[in-house]
Design a protein around this motif. Structure first.
Motif, PDB file in Angstrom:
ATOM      1  N   VAL A   1       0.858  -1.188   0.000  1.00 37.63           N
ATOM      2  CA  VAL A   1       0.000   0.000   0.000  1.00 37.63           C
ATOM      3  C   VAL A   1       0.890   1.232   0.000  1.00 37.63           C
ATOM      4  O   VAL A   1       1.813   1.341   0.823  1.00 37.63           O
ATOM      5  N   ALA A   2       0.640   2.144  -0.909  1.00 38.79           N
ATOM      6  CA  ALA A   2       1.432   3.373  -0.985  1.00 38.79           C
ATOM      7  C   ALA A   2       1.270   4.186   0.294  1.00 38.79           C
ATOM      8  O   ALA A   2       0.148   4.444   0.746  1.00 38.79           O
ATOM      9  N   ASP A   3       2.384   4.592   0.881  1.00 37.31           N
ATOM     10  CA  ASP A   3       2.345   5.376   2.118  1.00 37.31           C
ATOM     11  C   ASP A   3       1.598   6.691   1.940  1.00 37.31           C
ATOM     12  O   ASP A   3       0.988   7.207   2.892  1.00 37.31           O
ATOM     13  N   ASP A   4       1.661   7.257   0.739  1.00 38.68           N
ATOM     14  CA  ASP A   4       1.089   8.568   0.500  1.00 38.68           C
ATOM     15  C   ASP A   4      -0.366   8.525   0.049  1.00 38.68           C
ATOM     16  O   ASP A   4      -0.961   9.579  -0.199  1.00 38.68           O
ATOM     17  N   TRP A   5      -0.931   7.320  -0.077  1.00 39.04           N
ATOM     18  CA  TRP A   5      -2.313   7.234  -0.531  1.00 39.04           C
ATOM     19  C   TRP A   5      -3.261   7.765   0.541  1.00 39.04           C
ATOM     20  O   TRP A   5      -3.120   7.455   1.715  1.00 39.04           O
ATOM     21  N   GLN A   6      -4.215   8.585   0.115  1.00 36.19           N
ATOM     22  CA  GLN A   6      -5.183   9.176   1.047  1.00 36.19           C
ATOM     23  C   GLN A   6      -6.599   9.023   0.504  1.00 36.19           C
ATOM     24  O   GLN A   6      -6.811   9.073  -0.715  1.00 36.19           O
ATOM     25  N   VAL A   7      -7.543   8.845   1.412  1.00 38.97           N
ATOM     26  CA  VAL A   7      -8.959   8.873   1.069  1.00 38.97           C
ATOM     27  C   VAL A   7      -9.597   9.976   1.903  1.00 38.97           C
ATOM     28  O   VAL A   7      -9.445   9.999   3.131  1.00 38.97           O
ATOM     29  N   TRP A   8     -10.280  10.877   1.219  1.00 35.59           N
ATOM     30  CA  TRP A   8     -10.905  12.021   1.874  1.00 35.59           C
ATOM     31  C   TRP A   8     -12.413  11.863   1.889  1.00 35.59           C
ATOM     32  O   TRP A   8     -13.010  11.399   0.910  1.00 35.59           O
ATOM     33  N   SER A   9     -13.006  12.240   2.993  1.00 30.76           N
ATOM     34  CA  SER A   9     -14.449  12.143   3.189  1.00 30.76           C
ATOM     35  C   SER A   9     -14.993  13.550   3.437  1.00 30.76           C
ATOM     36  O   SER A   9     -14.565  14.216   4.385  1.00 30.76           O
ATOM     37  N   VAL A  10     -15.889  13.997   2.577  1.00 28.30           N
ATOM     38  CA  VAL A  10     -16.415  15.361   2.652  1.00 28.30           C
ATOM     39  C   VAL A  10     -17.782  15.342   3.326  1.00 28.30           C
ATOM     40  O   VAL A  10     -18.736  14.747   2.807  1.00 28.30           O
TER      41      VAL A  10
END
Length: 217
Positions: A173-182
């Motif tokens: 898993v990429a360390d920099d991967w992000q999931v944002w929840s609005v």
């Protein structure tokens, strides 16, 4: 008027068999209403119905906008993913306020969402990354978004090298991967009408409940 302006004036808009909408038939919860409209867009074959424009503001106050893919609507929040080294991620870390826009052309429908973004849990972040195809994961691991490249060949080389790594380490898993929840504070549903008497239904969160009202187009 320029030649381009004249040509643009001749282009049709709000074409097709646009649906009639009783605005107050929409759910009093805007996330539920959005999912209903999204399902309709999928059913009628709207191209890339999960494409969503995301607008952010950087540290200098400069607005930026780009199109990403919606990954889910969960607990009343709209989700999308990005590389943590991207401009949008940096903007959101500085200022979590953002705006989303979706347009489904075959239906003449638009939805605007204004709210604040927050990152999801580590487990959800990892699950999102691993749910993507090996090719997508390889592209995400290949380089830093916006980093200069000397040639197209260099880009292809980076992707091939990253794909080899994904094949060797399928759980990576990429360390920099992000999931944002609005989480929305305002949501507006817009239904285009051929005679231009468009429908706009505006939802605003008052801290306790959603206030819903019809507004002039």
């Amino acid at each position: 008027m320029s030649s381009l302006a004249a040509r643009l004036r001749t282009l049709p808009a709000l074409t097709g068999d646009l649906p009639d909408v009783d605005p107050f038939s929409l759910s009093p919860d805007p996330a539920t209403a959005f999912v209903d409209w999204l399902q309709t867009a999928i059913d009628v074959g709207a191209p890339e119905p999960h494409a969503v424009g995301v607008a952010t503001v950087d540290a200098t106050g400069q607005p930026r906008s780009r199109v990403v893919l919606l990954t889910d609507v969960v607990d009343g929040c709209w989700r999308f993913a990005t590389d943590g080294r991207s401009e949008k991620a940096r903007d959101l870390l500085h200022d979590p306020r953002c705006a989303l826009t979706v347009y489904w052309q075959p239906l003449g429908r638009q939805v605007r969402i204004v709210g604040r973004a927050a990152q999801v849990s580590e487990a959800e972040r990892r699950a999102d990354f691993l749910s993507r195809s090996p090719s997508a994961r390889a592209t995400l691991l290949a380089g830093v978004p916006g980093q200069p490249l000397s040639s197209v060949d260099e880009m292809h080389h980076q992707v091939r090298r990253a794909r080899d790594r994904v094949d060797r380490e399928p759980g990576l898993v990429a360390d920099d991967w992000q999931v944002w929840s609005v989480r929305a504070e305002e949501v507006e549903f817009w239904q285009g009408v051929s005679d231009r008497a468009h429908m706009r239904l505006h939802y605003r969160w008052d801290g306790v409940r959603w206030d819903r009202r019809l507004v002039s187009p």
